[in-house]
Write an enzyme that holds these catalytic residues in place. Structure first.
Site, mmCIF file in Angstrom:
data_model
loop_
_atom_site.group_PDB
_atom_site.id
_atom_site.type_symbol
_atom_site.label_atom_id
_atom_site.label_comp_id
_atom_site.label_asym_id
_atom_site.label_seq_id
_atom_site.Cartn_x
_atom_site.Cartn_y
_atom_site.Cartn_z
ATOM 1 N N TYR A 38 24.093 41.170 38.940
ATOM 2 C CA TYR A 38 24.829 42.242 38.274
ATOM 3 C C TYR A 38 25.305 41.793 36.893
ATOM 4 C CZ TYR A 38 28.611 45.555 37.336
ATOM 5 O OH TYR A 38 29.436 46.487 36.756
ATOM 6 N N SER A 66 30.874 45.625 31.570
ATOM 7 C CA SER A 66 31.783 45.031 32.546
ATOM 8 C C SER A 66 32.344 43.765 31.927
ATOM 9 C CB SER A 66 31.039 44.690 33.845
ATOM 10 O OG SER A 66 31.838 43.866 34.683
#
Length: 280
Positions: free
Chosen positions: A158, A145
């Site tokens: 996350y 990400s």
């Protein structure tokens, strides 16, 4: 040094293949002549995708599996090799998000996020490596990400899982270079998938993103496959993700300033909380 990897006639195992980027990658690789093993927990979706690829003239194998279970990881690799006699690549795509203020995130929720996003991905890589060596090379693609390169407010957990996976990718890339095994780090921005519907949420819609910001999963998959074919070691996908990565390199303090201003405007200090009912 990463090497070019062309999907044609290759066997590729894809985790998280039932939807979103994983599904789009399975279709993109199959249409380029790869044989794709489809792994995820959703057996129904996998079977549907398997049939769809078959109708298009491709070759696919659905393997329902929970990658947080070591027995499932071993089984999905064994079934792939049993089906086609070889394994040339792994795309570590499975994962989910945890969002909320740091002090409000339960330890059990964070541990579970690390189990899926980090430790399961490592287990998958370890399971395929003997087969890639036997083939004389191959590729491991870790779908990370943009928060692997720069953490964002309200997604500390996350981001930490993706930071760790990114660090693992960097070390693995150097370790495996002499064995002709490439490692590609994929750092997407916001992709138009059901990611935000399958998250441990902070109890509100704070991460609603306007459609015009999102890139389709099909276009994202095409860019990932192109990066594989070009022998890239890292690819940052979407314009806003590239901007974030650039600002992080040039002036992290400017990026901090912008994020602090955005936080103060969008989220008053007491507006963000964790709701355990959103656990998946």
């Amino acid at each position: 040094m990463s090497r070019k990897f062309f999907p044609k006639d290759k066997v590729i195992l894809i985790t998280g293949a039932s939807s979103g980027i994983g599904r789009a990658l399975a279709l993109a690789c199959a249409r380029r002549g790869a044989k794709v093993a489809l792994a995820a927990r959703s057996a129904g979706r996998l079977r549907e995708l398997e049939r769809f690829i078959g109708k298009e003239g491709g070759s696919a194998l659905a393997i329902p599996a929970d990658i947080t279970r070591n027995d499932d990881v071993v089984r999905m690799v064994d079934e792939t090799v049993k089906q086609w006699g070889r394994l040339d690549g792994l795309i570590n795509n499975a994962g989910y998000g945890v969002f909320g203020k740091v002090e409000q995130l339960p330890p059990t929720v964070m541990r579970r996020n690390f189990e899926t996003n980090l430790f399961a991905a490592i287990a998958c890589a370890q399971a395929v490596l003997p087969h890639l060596r036997r083939q004389g090379g191959g590729i491991i693609v870790n779908v990370e990400s943009i928060v692997a390169l720069r953490s964002m407010p309200l997604c500390a957990c996350y981001a930490a899982t993706k930071h760790a996976l990114h660090a693992f990718s960097e070390a693995m890339r150097v370790e495996l270079a002499a064995e002709r095994i490439s490692v590609l780090s994929v750092c997407p921005g916001v992709i138009d998938t059901d990611f935000f519907a399958h998250r441990v949420n902070a109890g509100n819609e704070m991460f609603g993103v306007p459609p015009w910001v999102r890139l389709s999963s099909e276009r994202c998959a095409a860019r990932i496959v192109r990066a594989m074919e070009r022998g890239r070691s890292q690819v940052v996908i979407t314009a806003h993700a590239r901007l974030i990565a650039l600002l992080q390199r040039l002036s992290p303090r400017v990026l901090d300033w912008g994020l602090i201003r955005g936080m103060s405007r969008l989220f008053p200090p007491s507006s963000v909380r964790v709701d355990p009912t959103f656990m998946i």
